[in-house]
Design a protein around this motif. Structure first.
Motif, PDB file in Angstrom:
ATOM      1  N   LEU A   1      -2.958   8.179  -1.822  1.00 32.66           N
ATOM      2  CA  LEU A   1      -1.528   7.876  -2.146  1.00 32.66           C
ATOM      3  C   LEU A   1      -0.719   9.120  -2.403  1.00 32.66           C
TER       4      LEU A   1
ATOM      5  N   ASN B   1       5.697   0.339  -6.474  1.00 30.34           N
ATOM      6  CA  ASN B   1       4.295  -0.300  -6.500  1.00 30.34           C
ATOM      7  C   ASN B   1       3.524   0.394  -5.365  1.00 30.34           C
ATOM      8  N   THR B   2       2.323   0.435  -5.416  1.00 27.61           N
ATOM      9  CA  THR B   2       1.532   0.688  -4.180  1.00 27.61           C
ATOM     10  C   THR B   2       0.543  -0.200  -3.779  1.00 27.61           C
ATOM     11  N   LYS B   3       0.101  -0.209  -2.280  1.00 25.33           N
ATOM     12  CA  LYS B   3      -0.664  -0.964  -1.785  1.00 25.33           C
ATOM     13  C   LYS B   3      -1.012  -0.542  -0.752  1.00 25.33           C
ATOM     14  N   ARG B   4      -2.217  -1.036  -0.145  1.00 24.20           N
ATOM     15  CA  ARG B   4      -2.701  -0.617   1.265  1.00 24.20           C
ATOM     16  C   ARG B   4      -3.125  -2.203   2.117  1.00 24.20           C
ATOM     17  N   ASP B   5      -2.735  -2.005   3.362  1.00 26.17           N
ATOM     18  CA  ASP B   5      -2.799  -3.241   4.189  1.00 26.17           C
ATOM     19  C   ASP B   5      -4.311  -3.706   4.306  1.00 26.17           C
TER      20      ASP B   5
ATOM     21  N   ALA C   1      -0.894   2.886   3.894  1.00 23.15           N
ATOM     22  CA  ALA C   1      -0.643   2.790   2.506  1.00 23.15           C
ATOM     23  C   ALA C   1       1.001   2.715   2.547  1.00 23.15           C
ATOM     24  N   ARG C   2       1.392   1.909   1.304  1.00 22.12           N
ATOM     25  CA  ARG C   2       2.629   1.356   1.241  1.00 22.12           C
ATOM     26  C   ARG C   2       3.096   1.857  -0.015  1.00 22.12           C
TER      27      ARG C   2
END
Length: 136
Positions: free
Chosen positions: A78, A113-117, A123-124
């Motif tokens: 990230l 905030n962070t997250k992955r699909d 990655a977002r």
């Protein structure tokens, strides 16, 4: 007809981000979208959620906005997406922007905030901003 305050705010934010050569270079071009084109190269910035509430007083009509911008990346880790997100925060937090048909009273960074699909491919990094505007 008066422009929507949400549209006016997004337009001003996009213009501000595209004026920054370092951000455009980090994105590999003017990759700031309302909706990403099919097959868009990453990283890119995406306008996502927007919420607008009445913020009027007895003297003026106004709006409170909560809007989210997201950095989308396919890079491993990230770090690069977080670096781009921080550039955006630095450019927008407390920025004095000119809006069509509205006056920007305040623009502040609120959270990230962070997250992955589900596939793990994308990655977002989502950044939430709060703004207040008044109608001209």
């Amino acid at each position: 007809m008066t422009a929507s305050p949400v549209v006016a705010l997004r337009k001003a934010i996009r213009a501000r981000l595209l004026m920054d050569g370092a951000l455009v270079a980090a994105l590999g071009g003017a990759r700031i979208y309302e909706e990403a084109p099919r097959g868009a190269e990453t990283p890119y910035v995406l306008f996502t959620d927007a919420e607008m509430r009445d913020w009027s007083t007895t003297l003026s009509r106004g709006s409170e906005h909560f809007l989210t911008l997201a950095v989308i990346s396919t890079e491993r880790g990230l770090g690069p997406a977080l670096d781009v997100a921080q550039q955006i925060v630095d450019l927008l937090d407390s920025a004095a922007l000119t809006l069509d048909d509205h006056e920007l009273i305040d623009l502040r960074f609120a959270s990230m905030n962070t997250k992955r699909d589900a596939s793990g491919r994308f990655a977002r990094v989502a950044m939430l901003f709060r703004a207040t505007t008044e109608y001209l």
